[in-house]
Design a protein around this motif. Sequence first.
Motif, PDB file in Angstrom:
ATOM      1  N   LEU A  42       0.834  -1.189   0.000  1.00 17.17           N
ATOM      2  CA  LEU A  42       0.000   0.000   0.000  1.00 17.17           C
ATOM      3  C   LEU A  42       0.877   1.251   0.000  1.00 17.17           C
ATOM      4  CD1 LEU A  42      -2.433  -1.185   2.804  1.00 17.17           C
ATOM      5  CD2 LEU A  42      -2.901  -1.184   0.349  1.00 17.17           C
ATOM      6  N   ASP A  74      -3.840   1.381  -3.549  1.00 10.11           N
ATOM      7  CA  ASP A  74      -4.437   0.266  -2.825  1.00 10.11           C
ATOM      8  C   ASP A  74      -3.977  -1.055  -3.426  1.00 10.11           C
ATOM      9  OD1 ASP A  74      -5.815   0.325  -5.191  1.00 10.11           O
ATOM     10  OD2 ASP A  74      -7.720   0.899  -4.313  1.00 10.11           O
ATOM     11  N   LYS A  81     -10.220  -5.849  -1.677  1.00  8.35           N
ATOM     12  CA  LYS A  81      -9.544  -4.577  -1.925  1.00  8.35           C
ATOM     13  C   LYS A  81      -9.257  -3.893  -0.585  1.00  8.35           C
ATOM     14  CE  LYS A  81     -10.147  -0.084  -4.094  1.00  8.35           C
ATOM     15  NZ  LYS A  81     -11.063   0.787  -4.839  1.00  8.35           N
ATOM     16  N   GLU A  83      -7.420  -0.437   1.206  1.00 11.53           N
ATOM     17  CA  GLU A  83      -6.896   0.902   0.978  1.00 11.53           C
ATOM     18  C   GLU A  83      -6.647   1.617   2.311  1.00 11.53           C
ATOM     19  OE1 GLU A  83      -9.945   3.604  -0.792  1.00 11.53           O
ATOM     20  OE2 GLU A  83     -11.183   1.800  -0.717  1.00 11.53           O
TER      21      GLU A  83
END
Length: 168
Positions: A42, A74, A81, A83
């Motif tokens: 990240l 991300d 997913k 982020e």
Amino acid sequence: MFKKYLMVLSLLALPLTASANWSAGAGYANLSDSDDGESISLGVIYGSIAYELAKEGSKFSFIPALRLGTGVSDDKFYGVKVEVKRFTALSIRAQYNYDNGVYLYAMPSYANLDIKASNNGISRSDDNWEFGFGGGVGKQINDKTSIEASYESYDGTDLLTIGFKYAF
């Protein structure tokens, strides 16, 4: 508990030594971790403010610092997913300054990572505070500006940063 750390950071920032100065900076950080062959990476951009405590004529200094950042890239972890919403870190550097403008430092840190995970229209946010330890190297470009790179580890999560500082 967070208030205790802010109080300690404030006390350390008082002008208790012969010479000291404020600095502000910015940089890019990469957080990475892996689990059973799956890995995550990240990206975060951050701003920082710090106060250098140094005794006149000493090559050693202590630098309490605060970094605040937000996610810029991300990744997927096990198909979910992930982020970064917010990154916060409080640290105290022990720094050795060489005559040629190079400096080395070690620092314990207390950091918070606020993340959001989403999959199939369902999302969940979580944030955790972790203690970590790291070190780095920097180079003064001139009297006011320097660049630096560091590595930190927080409970198995690696944090690599590159940034710049401006002293005022």
